[in-house]
Write a protein that holds these residues in place. Sequence first.
Motif, PDB file in Angstrom:
ATOM      1  N   ASP A 120     -31.237 -10.715  20.098  1.00  0.00           N
ATOM      2  CA  ASP A 120     -32.217 -11.792  19.282  1.00  0.00           C
ATOM      3  C   ASP A 120     -31.071 -12.578  18.278  1.00  0.00           C
ATOM      4  OD1 ASP A 120     -35.442 -10.417  19.177  1.00  0.00           O
ATOM      5  OD2 ASP A 120     -34.736 -12.160  19.922  1.00  0.00           O
ATOM      6  N   THR A 121     -31.404 -13.702  18.268  1.00  0.00           N
ATOM      7  CA  THR A 121     -30.869 -14.374  17.115  1.00  0.00           C
ATOM      8  C   THR A 121     -31.801 -14.330  16.110  1.00  0.00           C
ATOM      9  OG1 THR A 121     -31.842 -16.475  17.635  1.00  0.00           O
ATOM     10  CG2 THR A 121     -29.732 -16.127  18.469  1.00  0.00           C
ATOM     11  N   ILE A 122     -31.283 -14.722  14.820  1.00  0.00           N
ATOM     12  CA  ILE A 122     -32.429 -14.503  13.540  1.00  0.00           C
ATOM     13  C   ILE A 122     -33.493 -15.550  13.928  1.00  0.00           C
ATOM     14  CG2 ILE A 122     -32.693 -15.439  11.167  1.00  0.00           C
ATOM     15  CD1 ILE A 122     -29.675 -14.797  10.832  1.00  0.00           C
ATOM     16  N   ALA A 123     -33.436 -16.815  14.301  1.00  0.00           N
ATOM     17  CA  ALA A 123     -34.210 -17.593  14.733  1.00  0.00           C
ATOM     18  C   ALA A 123     -35.419 -17.163  15.690  1.00  0.00           C
ATOM     19  CB  ALA A 123     -33.838 -19.254  15.108  1.00  0.00           C
ATOM     20  N   SER A 124     -34.779 -16.513  16.950  1.00  0.00           N
ATOM     21  CA  SER A 124     -35.693 -16.128  17.998  1.00  0.00           C
ATOM     22  C   SER A 124     -36.579 -15.112  17.245  1.00  0.00           C
ATOM     23  CB  SER A 124     -34.708 -15.768  19.242  1.00  0.00           C
ATOM     24  OG  SER A 124     -34.032 -14.728  19.042  1.00  0.00           O
ATOM     25  N   ALA A 125     -36.043 -13.928  16.577  1.00  0.00           N
ATOM     26  CA  ALA A 125     -36.671 -12.712  16.035  1.00  0.00           C
ATOM     27  C   ALA A 125     -37.757 -13.262  15.153  1.00  0.00           C
ATOM     28  CB  ALA A 125     -35.595 -11.806  15.401  1.00  0.00           C
ATOM     29  N   LEU A 126     -37.370 -14.199  14.437  1.00  0.00           N
ATOM     30  CA  LEU A 126     -38.486 -14.626  13.373  1.00  0.00           C
ATOM     31  C   LEU A 126     -39.607 -15.222  14.017  1.00  0.00           C
ATOM     32  CD1 LEU A 126     -36.221 -15.931  10.333  1.00  0.00           C
ATOM     33  CD2 LEU A 126     -37.627 -13.996  10.437  1.00  0.00           C
ATOM     34  N   THR A 127     -39.122 -16.259  14.956  1.00  0.00           N
ATOM     35  CA  THR A 127     -40.325 -16.869  15.712  1.00  0.00           C
ATOM     36  C   THR A 127     -40.982 -15.864  16.360  1.00  0.00           C
ATOM     37  OG1 THR A 127     -38.621 -18.663  15.881  1.00  0.00           O
ATOM     38  CG2 THR A 127     -40.605 -18.784  17.361  1.00  0.00           C
ATOM     39  N   ALA A 128     -40.529 -14.839  16.939  1.00  0.00           N
ATOM     40  CA  ALA A 128     -41.204 -13.825  17.521  1.00  0.00           C
ATOM     41  C   ALA A 128     -42.195 -12.966  16.734  1.00  0.00           C
ATOM     42  CB  ALA A 128     -40.306 -12.853  18.217  1.00  0.00           C
ATOM     43  N   ASN A 129     -42.126 -13.163  15.293  1.00  0.00           N
ATOM     44  CA  ASN A 129     -42.964 -12.660  14.341  1.00  0.00           C
ATOM     45  C   ASN A 129     -43.591 -13.628  13.493  1.00  0.00           C
ATOM     46  OD1 ASN A 129     -42.099  -9.368  14.034  1.00  0.00           O
ATOM     47  ND2 ASN A 129     -40.309 -10.712  14.465  1.00  0.00           N
ATOM     48  N   ASN A 130     -43.751 -14.958  14.309  1.00  0.00           N
ATOM     49  CA  ASN A 130     -44.645 -15.833  13.787  1.00  0.00           C
ATOM     50  C   ASN A 130     -44.111 -16.764  12.443  1.00  0.00           C
ATOM     51  OD1 ASN A 130     -46.505 -17.321  14.881  1.00  0.00           O
ATOM     52  ND2 ASN A 130     -48.207 -16.513  13.667  1.00  0.00           N
ATOM     53  N   GLN A 131     -42.844 -16.234  12.150  1.00  0.00           N
ATOM     54  CA  GLN A 131     -42.110 -16.799  10.854  1.00  0.00           C
ATOM     55  C   GLN A 131     -41.279 -18.007  11.388  1.00  0.00           C
ATOM     56  OE1 GLN A 131     -42.313 -16.347   7.612  1.00  0.00           O
ATOM     57  NE2 GLN A 131     -40.937 -18.108   7.390  1.00  0.00           N
ATOM     58  N   THR A 132     -41.852 -19.237  11.303  1.00  0.00           N
ATOM     59  CA  THR A 132     -40.977 -20.300  11.700  1.00  0.00           C
ATOM     60  C   THR A 132     -40.521 -21.530  10.743  1.00  0.00           C
ATOM     61  OG1 THR A 132     -43.121 -21.641  11.882  1.00  0.00           O
ATOM     62  CG2 THR A 132     -42.566 -20.740  13.766  1.00  0.00           C
ATOM     63  N   THR A 134     -33.460 -27.393  18.048  1.00  0.00           N
ATOM     64  CA  THR A 134     -32.813 -26.897  19.324  1.00  0.00           C
ATOM     65  C   THR A 134     -32.603 -25.757  20.014  1.00  0.00           C
ATOM     66  OG1 THR A 134     -30.640 -26.852  18.388  1.00  0.00           O
ATOM     67  CG2 THR A 134     -31.482 -29.042  18.830  1.00  0.00           C
ATOM     68  N   MET A 135     -32.647 -24.607  19.017  1.00  0.00           N
ATOM     69  CA  MET A 135     -32.415 -23.233  19.360  1.00  0.00           C
ATOM     70  C   MET A 135     -30.929 -23.155  20.143  1.00  0.00           C
ATOM     71  SD  MET A 135     -34.309 -21.223  18.351  1.00  0.00           S
ATOM     72  CE  MET A 135     -33.588 -19.702  19.422  1.00  0.00           C
ATOM     73  N   ALA A 136     -30.152 -24.097  19.999  1.00  0.00           N
ATOM     74  CA  ALA A 136     -28.816 -24.081  20.438  1.00  0.00           C
ATOM     75  C   ALA A 136     -27.765 -24.330  19.489  1.00  0.00           C
ATOM     76  CB  ALA A 136     -28.590 -25.025  21.572  1.00  0.00           C
ATOM     77  N   GLY A 137     -27.976 -24.093  18.319  1.00  0.00           N
ATOM     78  CA  GLY A 137     -26.768 -24.431  17.144  1.00  0.00           C
ATOM     79  C   GLY A 137     -26.502 -25.736  17.026  1.00  0.00           C
TER      80      GLY A 137
END
Lengths: 239, 968
Positions: free
Chosen positions: B34-46, B62-65
């Motif tokens: 997981d990246t930080i962003a994907s893990a946070l999104t998985a936890n509804n923290q956008t 972009t989820m692509a840096g």
Amino acid sequence: MTTLDPSKGIRRSQLYRRHINNSAVFKQMGAHFIVSHYDNGNSEQIQARSMAICDLSTLPRTGFKGAGAPKWAESQGLKLPNSANMAAIQPNGCLVAKLSDQELLILSDIFSESPQVATLTKKSTQDHAENDTQTYFLPRGDSHCWLAVTGDQAAEMFSKVCGVDLRPHKFGLGHIAQTSVAKTNAIVIRQDLGQTLSYFILCDISATEFLWDCLLDAMQEYAGSPVGIRALEQLVASQ
Amino acid sequence: MKNRLPSPYGTLINREKPIQFEFESKTYNGFQGDTIASALTANNQTLLSRSFKYHRPRGALTMAGQDANTMVQLPSNPNALADRELISEGLKVTGQNYSGSLEKDRGQWLGLFSRFLPVGFYYKAFFKPRGIWEKWAPLIRKKAGLGVIDQQLVPDYYDKQYKFFDVVIVGGGPAGMQAAIESAVEDCEILLVDENPSLGGSLNYSRFDVEGTRGKNQLNELLDAINAKPNISVMTNAVCNGWFADNWLPIVTKRRLYKVRAKQTIMCTGSLEQPAIFHNNDLPGVMMSSAAQRLVHLYGVSPGSQAVIVTGNNDGYGTALDLDDAGIKINVIVDLRDEPIYDDIAKAAVARGIRIETGTTVYAAHSKGANHVAAAEIRKIVSQGICAMQGEVITCDLLCMSVGYTPTYQLACQAGGQLTYDDQSAMFSLQNCPQSLQLAGSVNSLWSLDAVLLESKRAAMIATNALEFTNEKVTDRVTENTLSPNHPWPIFAHPKGKEFIDFDEDLTIADIINATGDGYEHIQLVKRYSTCGMGPSQGRHSALAAARLVAAATNRTVAETGVTTARPPFSAEQLGHSAGRSFYPARRSNMHYRHLEAGAEMLQAGAWYRPAFYHFNNNDRQTCINKEVSNVRDNVGLVDVSTLGGIEVRGADASEFLNRFYTFGFLKQPVGKARYALLTNEAGVVIDDGVACRFGNNHYYVTATTGGVDRVYQNMLKWNAQWRLDVDIANVTSAYCGVNIAGPNARAVLQKVCSDVDLSAKAFPYMGVRLGNVGEIPARLIRVGFVGELGYEIHVPQQYGEALWDALMSAGNEHNIQPFGIEAQRILRLEKGHIIIGQDTDAMSNPNEVQMGWAVSRTKPFFVGGRTIAELEKKPSLRCLVGFVIDDSKVPMPQESHLVVDNEQMTGRVTSCNFSPTLGKAIGLAYVPPQKSDAGSVIEIKSLGGVRVLAKVVNLPFFDPDNARQEL
């Protein structure tokens, strides 16, 4: 076995303190002290096959330049490479490196105490003085340090400090690169020992410690370390 | 984790390895990969960060840096991209650029004052009335910047490595993979580089067919083919960060910069999805379609529960299928096109009964007070950029944008490629790339997978033909029958503004238009005036929209407007990548350790390490130096002069060569004598000095300054290339170590170890040279007087240096010989009035100015600089280098470069000044006007703290004017 102390000799490599601190055991070759091996329990032959460095700076070497240098060298029985930036092993184990059409570097056989280098030096000066052979002596024994880098990781290690492609399929046996290594001018000669990929590297002697440290740092990734001349002999003997 | 999708979603994560980390002091769970962003999104923290100017809430775009919306603070690393940075156990992450909390940033109220912060406002504000800047500066400095630097950080080890390949392919998507496979003929060495953790690019997340299986199948096929080719090297998590001459490519990984040489390059860098421009298009939850697809396929994260998709092409429909498959409700697809022409994928989306509104756009995104999108307001498009007065508000927590692409053109443009714009397709494309660079894939404006794979084969063939591995007939460029994915105008102004063109810089439509209104019409000026494209994403998502707006505002075409220059680096690099592993060559004399053992304080002079002085009995620096000076004057001292340059000049024309090269005469110099060698350049300027020692009829050993020897040697070679004299020139500086043993007892000491040379004054007078031995050490002995005492420079082959030092120190023991360092040597030479080239001379100093006229031959037919010196001598000098003393011991002693003044006029400067222990006062050298050069003149020096010091001009030397001591 008598413990030899290089600090007692009058010609001293700039690295002798590091060798002593690394538990080096020295041997005498002619008037020179060289590290036979390091008394640290490592198998140096295996090390030398993988990634190693050896200080050859106290071994004899000489140089000649001038319009008459190639002809004079051939008159002394040396077989010269055909083109510049090539080196040729002589029957007696010396290495003749043609740095340019008019400049030669002669490295002694690293395993035996050949007087040839000293003889050539003396003769060149004498011949030039008497007959103006246009052959000028260069004090390579004091202007440059001489290190050997061996092992199948050697080219990969060099790519961290040198911008020339030294990989064995691009830089053949006997090839010479006069280039920059770790930002210092260096002469790199491919000279395999037995079946093991090996290079001689010579650079300004005042930067010996600097180059040694840079190469040790670069080879750390490949678990490289110093070895003595005995390991290099074993490489040749095992072929 | 609330938004996690089940396997097989999440190809990059390992569900067997859960990881806990912190964000804003709250603990979250994720998985390895997981990246930080994907893990946070998985936890509804956008909500991840706050924007630069208005402190607006921002999340993944972009989820692509490729954007800066996800910049977060790591413990020792500011501005990390959360959609690139992997989570690790215990990692502590915080947001950036907020006051108070990330959720309730006090800075967000700046948005209310946006009308007072128009484009370029900082050029117009903050400096009036006079003096107000001093009040503003601390406030602005406090607010500026994003992340925080850890000033206690101990940097990681970074280094560099060279790599050599026949073909380097940048971009590991389908185009790059195919190009690598096709290029790997015979033993052609290939490098395939991709910035992502694995190869595949869009094959990993995009939809290529109705079933959604072609991407994966194609990927596996390509991977198998690559794995079967041992001559393909693959680097992932590696960014090619620029293109430099001759295909020199910097490839950056976590801790290493690879310096890659390629004979041919193939750019398969893909394209960058572009945002639609509407009110609040920057809210968390508003993202590129490809970002949503990445979250779903790569990380197994559902980016929302109810989606609105705004699209200007058929790709948006593929996104709809993907989201629908993942269980996300598609409330509406908003298609900007009036009459879209559907492909099979779009038809499949239609067939699923998803609501579609054509000729419509998203006019605004609404957050309803939260830091996330809550609804999209859609309206019919009336004309370019204009919407109907009324619309419909659609609930959503995910708003995907798919309105077009720009090629990732940066590297190709750095290589010389040119970006052109086609109004028909509304797209940029690349032309005129150099012959050693090919393009393949969407960077080359190809969109269908079949066309991309075919084009890649063609690009590979061109590369391998150029390298002569193949000799195939190259096919024509691939064309395809697909529609352009770019909508020509996805830009919709809103009365409340906040339609962001540049997310990094918080620039809106009005900002760009107003920049042109302020007179900045050229795109380069718009950039610099507005800062558009100057943020971390470097215009990736603003260049196209900005070009369109500027073109429209200035009545030009987009092609005429263009984009700004793309310069390296392509993406952010750590300072460590440039800084490490750096090499600073260090040169040491063979006597180096003897200096350390004697308590030397070393200094660096260029690359050389030299002893400045030797510590003694805890005395301060000056006391130690003064002691060394006195010891040389009264007894005997030893200094290491190994750094001095040494050049062998040998051959039948050796003396003729020196005669032409230096100012003095050398033809009649006897063997066994040294002569001062002053070197001038063609402008008659003094550039070096030394001594020329004649050891044989055809053999000179010439010394030069430490810093000048390389230049002297090069000059010698250059001049002899013209003169073609029978002479050999060899730089042997490092081959010899040297010491200067100096003082009244020098001879006595040397005699103890040098038995084969008669050292008596008669047999070996001043400026004599001899060959001999010091013990068993072969030596060149030169009687010189740099320090003004009886002295011998002894030069020996380098490896004897330490032994020489030992021999002399041992021999001098009974006289209490002491080493002395550079600082003492500088004082000693100053007392004798000897100049130091480069300190007492400058780029205009001719010999007469510096009292060296005596060293210039007036009878030689030629020497370098002679003609100019002769002309200069016809005119009066403009200045003179003189010696001065300061009798008042209470005034602050001047230092080098302090000015000589006459009232308030600058009339000269000090070049050397030091306290002389021998004379008990401060002495120095200075340039003064000729009228002040006579002994007895008084000059005024502006010393430390501006204190005016009076000094008296004296004749040189200050000490031993008859030179009796050095000629003992």
